[in-house]
Design an enzyme around this catalytic site. Structure first.
Site, PDB file in Angstrom:
ATOM      1  N   GLN A   1       0.829  -1.204   0.000  1.00 16.04           N
ATOM      2  CA  GLN A   1       0.000   0.000   0.000  1.00 16.04           C
ATOM      3  C   GLN A   1       0.862   1.253   0.000  1.00 16.04           C
ATOM      4  O   GLN A   1       2.000   1.252   0.469  1.00 16.04           O
ATOM      5  CB  GLN A   1      -0.914  -0.003   1.225  1.00 16.04           C
ATOM      6  CG  GLN A   1      -1.929  -1.127   1.222  1.00 16.04           C
ATOM      7  CD  GLN A   1      -2.815  -1.125   2.444  1.00 16.04           C
ATOM      8  OE1 GLN A   1      -2.504  -0.503   3.459  1.00 16.04           O
ATOM      9  NE2 GLN A   1      -3.934  -1.835   2.365  1.00 16.04           N
ATOM     10  N   HIS A   2       0.289   2.329  -0.543  1.00 19.78           N
ATOM     11  CA  HIS A   2       0.962   3.626  -0.589  1.00 19.78           C
ATOM     12  C   HIS A   2       0.462   4.477   0.576  1.00 19.78           C
ATOM     13  O   HIS A   2      -0.743   4.495   0.853  1.00 19.78           O
ATOM     14  CB  HIS A   2       0.661   4.322  -1.915  1.00 19.78           C
ATOM     15  CG  HIS A   2       1.537   5.492  -2.216  1.00 19.78           C
ATOM     16  ND1 HIS A   2       1.438   6.692  -1.539  1.00 19.78           N
ATOM     17  CD2 HIS A   2       2.543   5.653  -3.112  1.00 19.78           C
ATOM     18  CE1 HIS A   2       2.341   7.539  -2.010  1.00 19.78           C
ATOM     19  NE2 HIS A   2       3.025   6.933  -2.972  1.00 19.78           N
ATOM     20  N   PRO A   3       1.349   5.193   1.258  1.00 18.82           N
ATOM     21  CA  PRO A   3       0.893   5.966   2.412  1.00 18.82           C
ATOM     22  C   PRO A   3      -0.001   7.149   2.061  1.00 18.82           C
ATOM     23  O   PRO A   3      -0.749   7.638   2.911  1.00 18.82           O
ATOM     24  CB  PRO A   3       2.196   6.446   3.061  1.00 18.82           C
ATOM     25  CG  PRO A   3       3.202   6.446   1.957  1.00 18.82           C
ATOM     26  CD  PRO A   3       2.813   5.282   1.086  1.00 18.82           C
ATOM     27  N   SER A   4       0.047   7.619   0.809  1.00 16.75           N
ATOM     28  CA  SER A   4      -0.650   8.854   0.457  1.00 16.75           C
ATOM     29  C   SER A   4      -1.664   8.711  -0.665  1.00 16.75           C
ATOM     30  O   SER A   4      -2.333   9.692  -1.002  1.00 16.75           O
ATOM     31  CB  SER A   4       0.376   9.928   0.041  1.00 16.75           C
ATOM     32  OG  SER A   4       1.353  10.114   1.034  1.00 16.75           O
TER      33      SER A   4
ATOM     34  N   ARG B   1      -9.482   3.312   3.577  1.00 21.65           N
ATOM     35  CA  ARG B   1      -8.866   2.305   2.731  1.00 21.65           C
ATOM     36  C   ARG B   1      -9.423   0.895   2.968  1.00 21.65           C
ATOM     37  O   ARG B   1      -9.710   0.175   2.003  1.00 21.65           O
ATOM     38  CB  ARG B   1      -7.349   2.304   2.914  1.00 21.65           C
ATOM     39  CG  ARG B   1      -6.617   1.435   1.883  1.00 21.65           C
ATOM     40  CD  ARG B   1      -5.156   1.226   2.268  1.00 21.65           C
ATOM     41  NE  ARG B   1      -4.419   2.444   2.398  1.00 21.65           N
ATOM     42  CZ  ARG B   1      -3.702   3.023   1.429  1.00 21.65           C
ATOM     43  NH1 ARG B   1      -3.659   2.447   0.238  1.00 21.65           N
ATOM     44  NH2 ARG B   1      -3.039   4.133   1.650  1.00 21.65           N
TER      45      ARG B   1
END
Length: 411
Positions: free
Chosen positions: A248-251, A303
């Protein structure tokens, strides 16, 4: 003409390692490569790919450590060594032997570029430091590669795996509930090698204006920190270091692997328009108008619910089918390939990812920059240990040996 100019003339006229007579943008540049393992050899191979002549200095009887790093091996040696040493000449020199040290210094005095990654202070102890060479070779670009710099970190040994750990990369790699994980290749060494190549090229460009060389220092730790980009800046801005999030991407969301009926696929929606297209392909257009998912910050905040809804829809078909439809709709998506399939895909896309080396050395991944309308030299295979010993030693011992008359004045 000074010694540097003589070396440049020799490089352009006498391809001592048997490489193509086609010249590249760095034709006339001589690199004395005292480095070993990965970062330095990758940088010098980059310069060789661009037309420079690279003479690799190795320890007698042993050579570069990576010659023994395997499996896998082929009939020609270690595939690790082969990956970063094509297009070079190998000479073995014992720097503890006075005559070999004299030849090493002679090579440094003729070179345009010197690369080394010994423990800080080693080159100076042998009289091969920048300050000890620049009076006789003022145009020399002298680049030292270290793990942790030349000051307080001078005695710290810089291996990629250790730098991934202490430099924070492992802390943001892996699953949230798993142990910190290294990247699957020696990425810090690769990043450092690219930084070295960029710095050397800039120094050579500056030399065209000033006539003077430059001392460069590049450390594995600072190359890694410079490559942390958004994760590093977020840490500086908030004071809170990020943690591992798996894929996953933090942003950004969705910007991760999502499970289809048979296997995962990678989906990267960088804006709301792409997310809307994703929802349309999945036949869930209402998700784009859901208040929880309407904007990217909304999607990041929600998310878990978002992923549950998306994977419920993706479960209806195989990943390959979804990738085809998503790509057609303008949604960045792709299967999770292994390396063999990735190379095949690049070939299918017309990217020509590999080159064929002569003498049965097989294929290698080529330099990633494609020169349109410019032919680069065909590289020679990675050298055997000391393969060019006789020729290079003879040339170094006698500056007139096989040297053609200069064709132009060199400052």
């Amino acid at each position: 003409m000074n010694q540097r100019g003589a070396a440049a003339t020799l490089k352009s006229c006498v391809p001592a390692n048997g490489r193509s007579t086609v010249t590249g943008p760095l034709e006339g540049i001589l690199v004395a490569d005292f480095s070993r393992v990965l970062a330095g050899p990758l940088a010098s191979m980059t310069l060789s790919d661009l037309g420079a002549r690279v003479i690799k200095v190795e320890r007698p009887g042993h050579g570069d450590d990576t010659r023994a790093w395997g499996p896998p091996f082929t009939e020609h040696g270690s595939t690790y060594f082969a990956s970063v040493n094509r297009g070079k000449e190998s000479i073995t020199l014992d720097l503890g032997d006075p005559e070999d040290l004299r030849l090493a210094r002679e090579l440094a005095l003729r070179a345009d570029v010197l690369l080394e990654n010994f423990t800080p202070g080693t080159m100076e102890r042998f009289g091969l430091g920048f300050d000890q060479l620049r009076a006789a070779n003022p145009g020399l670009v002298h680049c030292s590669i270290t793990g942790f710099g030349t000051e307080a970190g001078a005695r710290m040994l810089g291996y990629d795996f250790v730098v991934q750990a202490v430099g924070g990369l492992m802390s943001v790699t892996g699953q949230p509930d798993g142990e910190p994980t290294k990247v699957g290749v020696a990425l810090v060494d690769v990043l450092t090698g690219k930084d070295v190549a960029a710095g050397v090229l800039a120094a050579l460009f500056a030399r065209e204006r000033t006539g003077r060389g430059q001392r460069l220092e590049v450390s594995l730790l600072t190359s890694l920190l410079g490559a942390l980009v958004n994760q590093g800046q977020a840490t500086l801005a908030t004071g809170t270091p990020p943690r591992a999030m798996g894929n996953q991407h933090p942003s950004i969301a969705p910007y991760e692997t999502l499970q289809a009926a048979d296997r995962p696929l990678a989906v990267a929606c960088g804006n709301d328009l792409q997310f809307g297209r994703l929802c349309g392909v999945l036949d869930r257009p209402e998700l784009a108008d859901d208040p929880r998912f309407r904007t990217n910050p909304d999607r990041v905040a929600h998310r878990p619910e978002l992923i549950a809804d998306l994977e419920a829809a993706l479960a209806a078909r195989n990943a390959e089918d979804w990738v085809a439809d998503l790509t057609a709709a303008g949604v960045p998506a792709g299967p999770v390939n292994d390396i063999a399939r990735a190379i095949e895909l690049a070939a299918e896309l017309g990217l020509d990812p590999t080159i064929e080396l002569p003498d049965g050395h097989g294929r290698q991944l080529r330099h990633p920059v494609r020169w349109v309308g410019t032919e680069l030299p065909e590289p020679s295979p990675p050298p055997a240990l000391g393969e060019q010993d006789a020729a290079v030693r003879a040339w170094l011992a006698d500056p007139a040996h096989d040297s053609p008359a200069p064709t132009k004045e060199t400052r």
